[in-house]
Design an enzyme around this catalytic site. Structure first.
Site, PDB file in Angstrom:
ATOM      1  N   TYR A 297      -4.477   0.534  -6.180  1.00  0.00           N
ATOM      2  CA  TYR A 297      -4.464   1.998  -6.077  1.00  0.00           C
ATOM      3  C   TYR A 297      -5.836   2.647  -6.206  1.00  0.00           C
ATOM      4  O   TYR A 297      -5.950   3.868  -6.092  1.00  0.00           O
ATOM      5  CB  TYR A 297      -3.494   2.573  -7.121  1.00  0.00           C
TER       6      TYR A 297
ATOM      7  N   HIS B  72       0.723   7.866   0.757  1.00  0.00           N
ATOM      8  CA  HIS B  72       0.662   6.743  -0.180  1.00  0.00           C
ATOM      9  C   HIS B  72      -0.778   6.252  -0.253  1.00  0.00           C
ATOM     10  O   HIS B  72      -1.449   6.136   0.783  1.00  0.00           O
ATOM     11  CB  HIS B  72       1.541   5.584   0.296  1.00  0.00           C
TER      12      HIS B  72
HETATM   13  C1  DQA Z   1       2.771   4.293  -3.753  1.00  0.00           C
HETATM   14  C2  DQA Z   1       3.454   3.079  -3.131  1.00  0.00           C
HETATM   15  C3  DQA Z   1       4.836   2.861  -3.741  1.00  0.00           C
HETATM   16  O1  DQA Z   1       5.452   1.718  -3.163  1.00  0.00           O
HETATM   17  C4  DQA Z   1       4.714   2.631  -5.231  1.00  0.00           C
HETATM   18  O2  DQA Z   1       6.006   2.538  -5.812  1.00  0.00           O
HETATM   19  C5  DQA Z   1       3.885   3.650  -5.927  1.00  0.00           C
HETATM   20  C6  DQA Z   1       2.697   4.177  -5.265  1.00  0.00           C
HETATM   21  C7  DQA Z   1       1.335   4.474  -3.230  1.00  0.00           C
HETATM   22  O3  DQA Z   1       0.784   5.566  -3.398  1.00  0.00           O
HETATM   23  O4  DQA Z   1       0.740   3.522  -2.699  1.00  0.00           O
HETATM   24  O5  DQA Z   1       4.125   3.984  -7.081  1.00  0.00           O
HETATM   25  O6  DQA Z   1       3.511   5.456  -3.394  1.00  0.00           O
END
Ligand code: DQA
Length: 147
Positions: A24, A101
């Site tokens: 992330y 995302h």
């Molecule tokens: C997310 C991707 C999702 O699969 C995951 O559950 C998250 C973060 C992303 O920002 O990459 O919590 O939304």
């Protein structure tokens, strides 16, 4: 002044910066907020930027956006893969929705490949780290300006 863009983030995104940074990134949610505000301001918009770990609170904010906002940027996090209630709230909002995302869920575990939110989103930005939010806000300002 147009109504604000609602930028909403789901569960665990309060931990950005320290949560699995190899997936992330190291940008914090406060830093993401500043990027979104700058991008919106350049297009003449303000943002309402909020994060919650609770599905019902996210739904309350989507309902608020229905009357108070001009578009919604949503990173539903894990709820995107599970929540019909979030989808229902977004459908009721009748606003342009941009899903975003940080990671690219399509390149991860198979359970991340389905998103209920995608069914109502005008577009999806994913896999670009904090830039996913910036570009989603950019898209939302364009959609809001057209609406
Ligand atoms: C997310 C991707 C999702 O699969 C995951 O559950 C998250 C973060 C992303 O920002 O990459 O919590 O939304």
């Amino acid at each position: 002044m147009p109504k604000p863009i609602y930028v909403l983030s789901g569960p665990n995104l309060n931990l950005l910066g320290t949560r699995e940074p190899h997936i992330y990134g190291t940008t914090t949610l406060d830093e993401v907020k500043a990027l979104c505000e700058a991008r919106a301001a350049a297009a003449g918009f303000t943002v309402v930027f909020r994060q919650s770990n609770h599905e019902g609170e996210l739904i309350d904010w989507i309902q608020e956006a229905r009357t108070q906002g001009s578009a919604i940027v949503l990173n539903p996090a894990g709820y995107g893969h599970t929540s019909i209630a979030l989808l229902d709230a977004l459908q009721a909002a009748e606003l342009p929705v941009v899903e975003c995302h940080l990671s690219n869920p399509a390149a991860r575990e198979t359970f991340r490949r389905h998103s209920y939110v995608s069914q109502v989103a005008k577009g999806v930005v994913m896999g670009l780290g904090a830039a996913s939010y910036e570009l989603a806000v950019e898209a939302a300002t364009r959609l809001a300006a057209k609406a």
